[in-house]
Design a protein around this motif. Sequence first.
Motif, PDB file in Angstrom:
ATOM      1  N   ARG A 151       0.287   2.790  16.441  1.00 59.05           N
ATOM      2  CA  ARG A 151      -0.545   2.920  15.457  1.00 59.05           C
ATOM      3  C   ARG A 151      -1.476   2.344  15.055  1.00 59.05           C
ATOM      4  NH1 ARG A 151      -2.713   4.456  10.461  1.00 59.05           N
ATOM      5  NH2 ARG A 151      -0.774   4.222   9.947  1.00 59.05           N
ATOM      6  N   ASP A 152      -0.584   2.412  13.916  1.00 60.53           N
ATOM      7  CA  ASP A 152      -1.446   1.613  12.570  1.00 60.53           C
ATOM      8  C   ASP A 152      -2.409  -0.411  12.879  1.00 60.53           C
ATOM      9  OD1 ASP A 152      -3.097   0.841  10.034  1.00 60.53           O
ATOM     10  OD2 ASP A 152      -1.367   0.821   8.851  1.00 60.53           O
ATOM     11  N   LYS A 193       3.088   1.884   0.050  1.00 56.47           N
ATOM     12  CA  LYS A 193       2.376   1.631   0.975  1.00 56.47           C
ATOM     13  C   LYS A 193       0.496   1.019   0.388  1.00 56.47           C
ATOM     14  CE  LYS A 193      -1.525   5.086   3.538  1.00 56.47           C
ATOM     15  NZ  LYS A 193      -1.817   5.024   4.421  1.00 56.47           N
ATOM     16  N   HIS A 253       5.375  -0.631   3.277  1.00 56.52           N
ATOM     17  CA  HIS A 253       4.047  -1.279   4.300  1.00 56.52           C
ATOM     18  C   HIS A 253       3.162  -1.650   3.767  1.00 56.52           C
ATOM     19  CE1 HIS A 253       1.013   0.631   7.930  1.00 56.52           C
ATOM     20  NE2 HIS A 253       0.672   0.610   6.514  1.00 56.52           N
ATOM     21  N   HIS A 263      -0.382  -4.558   4.671  1.00 57.96           N
ATOM     22  CA  HIS A 263      -1.667  -4.635   5.517  1.00 57.96           C
ATOM     23  C   HIS A 263      -1.875  -6.275   5.032  1.00 57.96           C
ATOM     24  CE1 HIS A 263      -3.237  -1.015   7.641  1.00 57.96           C
ATOM     25  NE2 HIS A 263      -2.181  -1.156   6.995  1.00 57.96           N
ATOM     26  N   GLN A 310      -0.713  -5.061  10.314  1.00 58.75           N
ATOM     27  CA  GLN A 310       0.478  -5.857   9.417  1.00 58.75           C
ATOM     28  C   GLN A 310       1.003  -7.061   9.538  1.00 58.75           C
ATOM     29  OE1 GLN A 310       1.006  -1.821  10.681  1.00 58.75           O
ATOM     30  NE2 GLN A 310       0.037  -2.008   8.706  1.00 58.75           N
TER      31      GLN A 310
HETATM   32 CO    CO Z   1      -1.552   0.830   7.145  1.00 62.52          CO
END
Ligand code: CO
Length: 448
Positions: free
Chosen positions: A14-15, A175, A204, A206, A240
């Motif tokens: 997904r991400d 997030k 979570h 990035h 990530q």
């Molecule tokens: Co994300």
Amino acid sequence: MAKKPVKITETVLRDGQQSLTATRMRFEDMLPQLESLDKAGFHAIEAWGGATFDSCLRFLGEDPWERLDTLKKHLKTPISMLLRGQNILGYNHYADDVVTEFVKKAVEHGISIIRVFDALNDVRNIKVAIDAGIKYGAHVQGTLVYTISPYHTNQTFVDLAKELEKMGVHSICIKDMSGLLKPYVAEDLVKSLKAAVKLPIELHTHYTSGFGSMTYLKAIEAGVDIIDCALSPFSLGTSQPCTETMIAALEGTEYATGIDRKALTPIAQHFLGVKNKVINEFKLKNHFDVDPNVLDFQIPGGMLSNLYNQLKEQGMEDKYQDLLEEMPRVRADLGYPPLVTPSSQIVGSMATFNVMMGKRYAIVPREVKDLARGKYGKTPMPVAAEVREAIIGDEPIIDYRPADDIEPQMEKLKAELAEKGYPNASTEDVLSYALFPEVALEFFKNHR
Ligand code: CO
């Protein structure tokens, strides 16, 4: 040595693929490694929600519901998804019956963990989704959308977490969609959250600004329970931190994950091939630099290149630096919304108009007016009075939950679909149509 194993949510499906390959990964590219992914020992595999639903229908000719069914058939590891609260997976607010039905169907088709967030952290916009998730038996994760502003402090996030705990969520996610969370701030935030709520905390982030794995390490030392990581080919850049690296970093410590890193090698090899194939097929950008600009301007990586291209199309690329500086000013004017879909696009387009016109708020997109009207919910701080005056005059502000204005929609949508030639549309198809009407109709034309 007391063991405190850190759990990992794997995001490659997904991400990871959303961040690095514009969500163009097909199900057939996932299938060959699902069994191995399942055996790896992840806490969860994030595989649905976010932009995947739209992308399935719009670009890949896949039914997102069928994709979820097939994923579930191959995965005993809990499947997690990202849900934009009252926006579900779309860009508007939907009626409560649509939100509830969507969550019910997502759980029925195999979702175990639902991460629910609202771009403004307005809990009124996530309550219906949270209640539905609890009712239909999902693990519901409440979300702190992380950002930096004069309003947002570790204390305001702790207060929000307490509120989410009271609403009955089962865990809390921090997030950090733009990679703004600094390592020592993360340490302090996780410690404060751990002291204030009893729920597991998931982080979570990035890699956009380059903090990623440092931030995870400090958060782990502070007691974070779960981290989101992507297998190496889909890690770093705007995605990530890397799964294998984090596992290796923790080996031999009290935080060891228990995941066999070597077992991941063939899976990573497979997905490296997939990444290259997808990049070629869709002519995507294949490299993302670390971008420290994000620390000053808070603009997520993908968005920076979009803004630059927009200016370039107008022959105004020399205004790029002005635009970078205008973004935080507009964000301040509009009450410091965190920059995530859809608020990032709203602030971005307003700043672009201001720079292109050479005059602020001369042209104002409808979404900006709606934000000032309170149609997206409550902004962290009030919209600056003179800006509100300039863009909506003395129009009344919506001070209640925006979705209270929306009548139930399911029956109406069903009738609409019948009129368009689909009298026996399934509830799933009605939901696809609710979120992306034109795209869904085009999909039905080719696949029903
Ligand atoms: Co994300």
